[in-house]
Motif scaffolding. Structure first.
Motif, PDB file in Angstrom:
ATOM      1  N   LYS A 292       2.952   0.554  -7.832  1.00 29.08           N
ATOM      2  CA  LYS A 292       3.136   0.565  -9.289  1.00 29.08           C
ATOM      3  C   LYS A 292       4.568   0.981  -9.654  1.00 29.08           C
ATOM      4  CE  LYS A 292       0.355   2.198 -13.107  1.00 29.08           C
ATOM      5  NZ  LYS A 292      -0.597   3.232 -13.487  1.00 29.08           N
ATOM      6  N   THR A 293       5.063   1.955  -8.953  1.00 33.14           N
ATOM      7  CA  THR A 293       6.384   2.487  -9.291  1.00 33.14           C
ATOM      8  C   THR A 293       7.510   1.527  -8.920  1.00 33.14           C
ATOM      9  OG1 THR A 293       5.487   4.652  -8.778  1.00 33.14           O
ATOM     10  CG2 THR A 293       7.860   4.537  -9.052  1.00 33.14           C
ATOM     11  N   THR A 294       7.361   0.872  -7.754  1.00 36.40           N
ATOM     12  CA  THR A 294       8.460   0.015  -7.281  1.00 36.40           C
ATOM     13  C   THR A 294       8.321  -1.427  -7.771  1.00 36.40           C
ATOM     14  OG1 THR A 294       7.210  -0.520  -5.290  1.00 36.40           O
ATOM     15  CG2 THR A 294       8.758   1.328  -5.140  1.00 36.40           C
ATOM     16  N   GLY A 295       7.111  -1.815  -8.198  1.00 42.20           N
ATOM     17  CA  GLY A 295       6.887  -3.211  -8.575  1.00 42.20           C
ATOM     18  C   GLY A 295       6.727  -4.112  -7.350  1.00 42.20           C
ATOM     19  N   ILE A 296       6.613  -3.511  -6.165  1.00 38.53           N
ATOM     20  CA  ILE A 296       6.419  -4.289  -4.926  1.00 38.53           C
ATOM     21  C   ILE A 296       4.939  -4.258  -4.575  1.00 38.53           C
ATOM     22  CG2 ILE A 296       6.974  -4.424  -2.450  1.00 38.53           C
ATOM     23  CD1 ILE A 296       9.473  -4.876  -4.106  1.00 38.53           C
ATOM     24  N   SER A 297       4.332  -5.418  -4.462  1.00 44.42           N
ATOM     25  CA  SER A 297       2.908  -5.403  -4.177  1.00 44.42           C
ATOM     26  C   SER A 297       2.678  -4.954  -2.722  1.00 44.42           C
ATOM     27  CB  SER A 297       2.318  -6.768  -4.519  1.00 44.42           C
ATOM     28  OG  SER A 297       1.808  -7.379  -3.431  1.00 44.42           O
ATOM     29  N   LEU A 298       1.735  -4.034  -2.567  1.00 51.00           N
ATOM     30  CA  LEU A 298       1.529  -3.371  -1.270  1.00 51.00           C
ATOM     31  C   LEU A 298       0.037  -3.335  -0.976  1.00 51.00           C
ATOM     32  CD1 LEU A 298       2.574  -1.564   1.098  1.00 51.00           C
ATOM     33  CD2 LEU A 298       2.388   0.390  -0.458  1.00 51.00           C
ATOM     34  N   GLU A 299      -0.339  -3.886   0.170  1.00 53.34           N
ATOM     35  CA  GLU A 299      -1.753  -3.896   0.541  1.00 53.34           C
ATOM     36  C   GLU A 299      -2.070  -2.654   1.369  1.00 53.34           C
ATOM     37  OE1 GLU A 299      -5.041  -6.965   2.485  1.00 53.34           O
ATOM     38  OE2 GLU A 299      -2.921  -7.279   2.863  1.00 53.34           O
ATOM     39  N   TYR A 300      -3.120  -1.983   0.986  1.00 51.73           N
ATOM     40  CA  TYR A 300      -3.554  -0.780   1.710  1.00 51.73           C
ATOM     41  C   TYR A 300      -4.569  -1.210   2.771  1.00 51.73           C
ATOM     42  CZ  TYR A 300      -5.997   3.685   2.383  1.00 51.73           C
ATOM     43  OH  TYR A 300      -6.575   4.799   2.919  1.00 51.73           O
ATOM     44  N   LEU A 301      -4.278  -0.911   4.016  1.00 55.85           N
ATOM     45  CA  LEU A 301      -5.138  -1.367   5.109  1.00 55.85           C
ATOM     46  C   LEU A 301      -5.692  -0.150   5.858  1.00 55.85           C
ATOM     47  CD1 LEU A 301      -2.821  -4.217   6.486  1.00 55.85           C
ATOM     48  CD2 LEU A 301      -4.927  -4.529   5.187  1.00 55.85           C
ATOM     49  N   PRO A 302      -6.879   0.310   5.471  1.00 60.76           N
ATOM     50  CA  PRO A 302      -7.412   1.518   6.101  1.00 60.76           C
ATOM     51  C   PRO A 302      -8.160   1.226   7.402  1.00 60.76           C
ATOM     52  CG  PRO A 302      -8.794   0.855   4.261  1.00 60.76           C
ATOM     53  CD  PRO A 302      -7.735  -0.196   4.395  1.00 60.76           C
ATOM     54  N   ILE A 303      -7.699   1.834   8.471  1.00 65.11           N
ATOM     55  CA  ILE A 303      -8.397   1.749   9.752  1.00 65.11           C
ATOM     56  C   ILE A 303      -9.534   2.767   9.709  1.00 65.11           C
ATOM     57  CG2 ILE A 303      -8.161   2.107  12.253  1.00 65.11           C
ATOM     58  CD1 ILE A 303      -6.409  -0.163  11.454  1.00 65.11           C
ATOM     59  N   GLY A 304     -10.708   2.306  10.093  1.00 52.65           N
ATOM     60  CA  GLY A 304     -11.832   3.245  10.145  1.00 52.65           C
ATOM     61  C   GLY A 304     -12.790   3.051   8.984  1.00 52.65           C
ATOM     62  N   THR A 305     -12.351   2.403   7.903  1.00 56.29           N
ATOM     63  CA  THR A 305     -13.283   2.101   6.817  1.00 56.29           C
ATOM     64  C   THR A 305     -13.440   0.585   6.696  1.00 56.29           C
ATOM     65  OG1 THR A 305     -11.426   2.531   5.320  1.00 56.29           O
ATOM     66  CG2 THR A 305     -13.097   4.201   5.436  1.00 56.29           C
ATOM     67  N   ASP A 306     -12.405  -0.116   6.175  1.00 53.74           N
ATOM     68  CA  ASP A 306     -12.487  -1.573   6.080  1.00 53.74           C
ATOM     69  C   ASP A 306     -12.264  -2.219   7.450  1.00 53.74           C
ATOM     70  OD1 ASP A 306     -12.548  -4.115   4.962  1.00 53.74           O
ATOM     71  OD2 ASP A 306     -10.379  -4.145   4.685  1.00 53.74           O
ATOM     72  N   LEU A 307     -11.295  -1.675   8.171  1.00 52.13           N
ATOM     73  CA  LEU A 307     -10.914  -2.237   9.472  1.00 52.13           C
ATOM     74  C   LEU A 307     -11.399  -1.289  10.556  1.00 52.13           C
ATOM     75  CD1 LEU A 307      -7.372  -3.016   8.216  1.00 52.13           C
ATOM     76  CD2 LEU A 307      -8.942  -4.764   9.021  1.00 52.13           C
ATOM     77  N   LEU A 308     -12.297  -1.802  11.383  1.00 53.88           N
ATOM     78  CA  LEU A 308     -12.948  -0.896  12.328  1.00 53.88           C
ATOM     79  C   LEU A 308     -12.421  -1.057  13.742  1.00 53.88           C
ATOM     80  CD1 LEU A 308     -16.591  -1.304  11.011  1.00 53.88           C
ATOM     81  CD2 LEU A 308     -14.923   0.452  10.409  1.00 53.88           C
TER      82      LEU A 308
END
Ligand SMILES: Cc1cc2nc3c(=O)[nH]c(=O)nc-3n(C[C@H](O)[C@H](O)[C@H](O)COP(=O)(O)OP(=O)(O)OC[C@H]3O[C@@H](n4cnc5c(N)ncnc54)[C@H](O)[C@@H]3O)c2cc1C
Length: 373
Positions: A292-308
């Motif tokens: 939000k602050t930088t205006g750069i879209s950033l995907e959050y990739l959580p290991i252990g929840t979405d990515l196992l």
């Protein structure tokens, strides 16, 4: 403009960009021909193909060259040093000599001569023009395949930067990193070619370059530029991917994961935009804020929840992270920054890293007065 107009690049010449390197090595001839061979020899060639051998070095007292078997027919490609014009008979003679059968019935399909040379442009960018492929670096054919591959990687490095600057998300300064990151790679490959036996005869005898693994050169090169948050660590120019441990400037490592029942590699996660990979939930809010602050879209990739994965420790080791760390990956799959542990203010640390690595145009929060997009 992307000048991908080959080794004689008119655009490079018009810009007055000079080249350096070992220079012109020799003039080579390629002959594509068709020739049926006797059954016993054909059986040996077929057995070799079964073992993955399709290319042959020809070393005879009066003839040295390189011969490759065509796929699924009786065609051959012959290459050898040649500084003279040849008529059809002379071309057929060369084919017979290479195969070693005097009565070989060779039909010439195509032939041509080309210069084997090693020349690197002194700048890969000038103003709004970016040199890519052989226009930027001409390298002689080698077993590592450093010609087309190096050119493809150039545009892989450049394309996302151009898209980011053209969309207004990043400042043009991001494009300065193209030359900084790619020209050393071209030089690394140049020097490695002459360190190897194939081109040792052309090598500068004063150099003593250690030979690196092909896989280190193709997939394990280190990028250095103003956009990479590497803390100035002294690291080698290239290592095998399994010898790196998530250092900024290296290609994000492969590791198998599962997402909603599907098997995928960490590498499948990258290439779409900026991504934050972590196995610590503390970074979720930080990545939303940073985007939000930088205006750069950033995907959050959580290991252990979405990515196992059953190998969380293996993930941390591969990316060089402690339990609460995170790794910021660029759209080309290279690591831009990492926080080995959880910093005191993850949002501030990540925002600063993303702003720097993406040369974000927005200089304050979305509501801030400094927003420049
Ligand atoms: C014998 C040989 C074997 C090779 N083997 C390998 C290998 O195994 N692996 C590997 O990775 N690489 C290999 N290479 C190298 C590889 O072929 C080159 O690195 C690669 O083709 C370079 O691609 P490029 O697009 O930069 O340039 P090019 O392939 O030269 O393409 C440039 C194009 O630009 C066009 N052009 C030029 N000027 C203009 C203009 N003004 N307007 C419009 N179009 C223009 C040209 O006609 C040409 O089509 C080999 C090269 C040779 C000679």
């Amino acid at each position: 403009v992307i000048a991908a107009d080959g080794h004689a690049s008119g655009i490079r010449q018009a810009l007055g960009i000079e080249r350096s390197g070992r220079g012109q090595l020799q003039t080579m001839r390629s002959i594509l021909f068709r020739a049926p061979i006797p059954d016993d020899l054909a059986a040996k060639v077929a057995a070799n193909r079964e073992r993955g051998i399709v290319q042959y070095s020809i070393e005879q007292p009066a003839f040295t060259g390189f011969l490759a078997r065509g796929l699924g027919d009786d065609s051959w490609l012959l290459m050898f040093p040649d500084d003279r014009d040849r008529d059809e008979d002379a071309l057929q003679d060369a084919a017979r000599t290479a195969i070693g059968i005097g009565a070989l019935d060779a039909t010439i399909i195509a032939t041509g001569r080309w210069d084997a040379s090693a020349l690197i442009a002194d700048r890969f960018a000038q103003g709004r023009v970016f040199l890519a492929g052989d226009a930027a670096h001409t390298l002689p054919p080698s077993r590592g395949g450093y010609g087309a591959n190096t050119g493809i990687e150039d545009v892989h490095n450049l394309a996302w930067k151009l898209a980011a600057v053209l969309s207004g998300a990043s400042r043009p300064a991001l494009l300065d990193t193209y030359d900084a990151e790619r020209r050393p790679v071209a030089w690394l490959r140049h020097d490695q070619i002459f360190a190897r036996p194939d081109y040792a005869a052309f090598a500068d005898t004063t150099t003593d370059t250690p030979i690196l693994d092909d896989v280190a050169i193709e997939l394990g090169q280190l990028y250095r530029s103003a956009a990479l948050c590497d803390n100035g660590a002294v690291l080698p120019a290239a290592l095998r991917p399994d010898q790196w441990a998530g250092q900024p400037g290296t290609r994000a490592p492969h590791m198998w994961l599962t997402r909603r029942g599907h098997h995928l590699s960490t590498l499948d996660l990258f290439g779409h935009g900026w991504a934050l990979l972590t196995d610590d939930e503390n970074w979720r809010e930080a990545s939303e804020l940073a985007a939000k602050t930088t205006g750069i879209s950033l995907e959050y990739l959580p290991i252990g929840t979405d990515l196992l994965t059953t190998e969380t420790q293996q993930f941390r080791t591969a990316f060089g992270l402690a339990e609460l760390g995170a790794s910021l990956i660029r759209p080309d799959g290279y690591i831009a920054w990492r926080s080995v542990d959880l910093p005191a203010d993850p949002a501030a640390a990540l925002t600063s890293a993303l702003r720097h690595a993406a040369a974000a145009s927005r200089t304050a929060g979305p509501e801030g007065k400094g927003a420049t997009r």
